[in-house]
Design an enzyme around this catalytic site. Structure first.
Site, PDB file in Angstrom:
ATOM      1  N   SER A 194       0.896  -1.199   0.054  1.00  0.00           N
ATOM      2  CA  SER A 194       0.111   0.019   0.112  1.00  0.00           C
ATOM      3  C   SER A 194       1.087   1.358   0.130  1.00  0.00           C
ATOM      4  O   SER A 194       1.874   1.210   0.640  1.00  0.00           O
ATOM      5  CB  SER A 194      -0.999  -0.170   1.122  1.00  0.00           C
ATOM      6  N   GLY A 200       2.794   3.112  -5.029  1.00  0.00           N
ATOM      7  CA  GLY A 200       2.605   3.516  -6.238  1.00  0.00           C
ATOM      8  C   GLY A 200       1.606   2.941  -7.482  1.00  0.00           C
ATOM      9  O   GLY A 200       1.782   3.173  -8.482  1.00  0.00           O
ATOM     10  N   LYS A 201       1.112   1.706  -7.085  1.00  0.00           N
ATOM     11  CA  LYS A 201       0.428   0.851  -7.913  1.00  0.00           C
ATOM     12  C   LYS A 201      -0.670   1.684  -8.797  1.00  0.00           C
ATOM     13  O   LYS A 201      -0.814   1.540 -10.016  1.00  0.00           O
ATOM     14  CB  LYS A 201      -0.403  -0.346  -7.157  1.00  0.00           C
ATOM     15  N   SER A 260      -1.800  -7.827  -3.466  1.00  0.00           N
ATOM     16  CA  SER A 260      -1.706  -9.297  -3.761  1.00  0.00           C
ATOM     17  C   SER A 260      -0.143  -9.763  -3.168  1.00  0.00           C
ATOM     18  O   SER A 260       0.833  -9.858  -3.897  1.00  0.00           O
ATOM     19  CB  SER A 260      -1.501  -9.660  -5.350  1.00  0.00           C
TER      20      SER A 260
END
Lengths: 206, 206
Positions: A39, A42-43, A110
């Site tokens: 978390s 920067g996804k 994930s």
């Protein structure tokens, strides 16, 4: 006497229009770009930037965001390990999008290697492109864009990845996004790294 | 102290590229064509024919077939009423496809009115197009393409729609496919009926 069980009495329906036809229409190849990381790593930023860059090139992509999925398809799921696994299993929706010919950008923490590998195993050939946001926990925690690390550190939320639940880094990811000399790449630079990969591997033509 | 519950601590991620941009790229409008009807009523036949016809016109569609979904996303579900409901709830995948800009063709028996209405309620505006395969049970049973009516009549399978589980016909469907003077329309004619509707309503341009 038999009773109806799961996946019994179900026939696979083949249609004459298939993935190759759709890919030709779109002039691209369907695939899944799977962005994994802590978390705050920067996804979502990468997913958005990548979507824009692909659109500029006339390519059709669709972002499946872990948080957004939890508002809809996966709203019955929580954050227990088995729920996390099921959350990702249902992301085989990504497989359907790839089959539809789209470049599907899945952005989910994930954290468990076996779950990501299960997704990879669902996709044929090399159509699963794992992108590891390799950012230090300290950086993600300093960013804390949703204020969740603070809650996790104070014990107000439990089972938070990186704090009291493990994150297992990929062993063989296709793309690694990381700091260079302590500096984070810009969103555009991150997207450029992925686009270059897709271009070199032939995904941006049919 | 709070604990993490479902849909808590989840933020909606907005990307700058949205449905209107994708629709412009594809020169069409994303929507869901929901085909409902008894087993053997011709749902899959229409779905395939419609997919071909749309592809010929350069339009991107994707067929979500109830049976195919049960092999993947919904493989944990059976045919009990609550499982049927959940099977359809998860077909909110169709909503994601419409949001991606595709003409999503969902082909499911979907026997309960409340479940279909729940799907309709998920889609904005008039983007849910319900197509009722209004074929007599006798005809479907005579076709029996999967041999399931025979099994249901002999009691070998239970809870089969039309035999010992109800099918609730739509009250306000957008399109009704039925026999004319005792003759079934051809797959091409059925697809043509849907394509005309889509064209008239502006779905085949952006």
């Amino acid at each position: 006497m038999s009773t109806i069980t799961n996946s019994t009495n179900i026939f696979w329906q083949e249609c004459q229009i298939g993935k190759p036809d759709r890919q030709k229409l779109l002039n691209q190849k369907g695939c899944v770009v799977w962005i994994t990381g802590l978390s705050g790593s920067g996804k979502s930023t990468l997913a958005c930037s990548l979507g824009r860059e692909l659109h500029t090139r006339g390519k059709l992509s669709y972002v499946l965001d872990g948080d957004n999925l939890r508002h809809g398809l996966n709203k019955d799921l929580g954050f227990k390990p088995e729920d996390r696994t099921e959350n990702i299993r249902r992301t085989e929706v990504a497989k359907l999008f790839a089959d539809a010919g789209l470049i599907c950008v899945a952005s989910l923490i994930s954290p468990y290697r076996r779950d990501r590998d299960a997704c990879r195993a669902m996709l044929p050939d090399a159509n699963f492109i794992e992108v590891f946001m390799n950012m230090p926990l300290q950086l993600c925690e300093a960013r804390d864009p949703k204020g969740l690390y603070k809650l996790a550190r104070s014990g107000k939320i439990k089972g938070f990845t990186g704090i009291d639940d493990p994150y297992e880094p990929p062993l063989n990811c296709e793309i690694e996004i990381k700091q260079e000399n302590g500096v984070c790449p810009t969103p555009t630079a991150m997207a450029g790294q992925v686009v270059s990969y897709l271009e070199n591997k032939g995904f941006l033509r049919s």
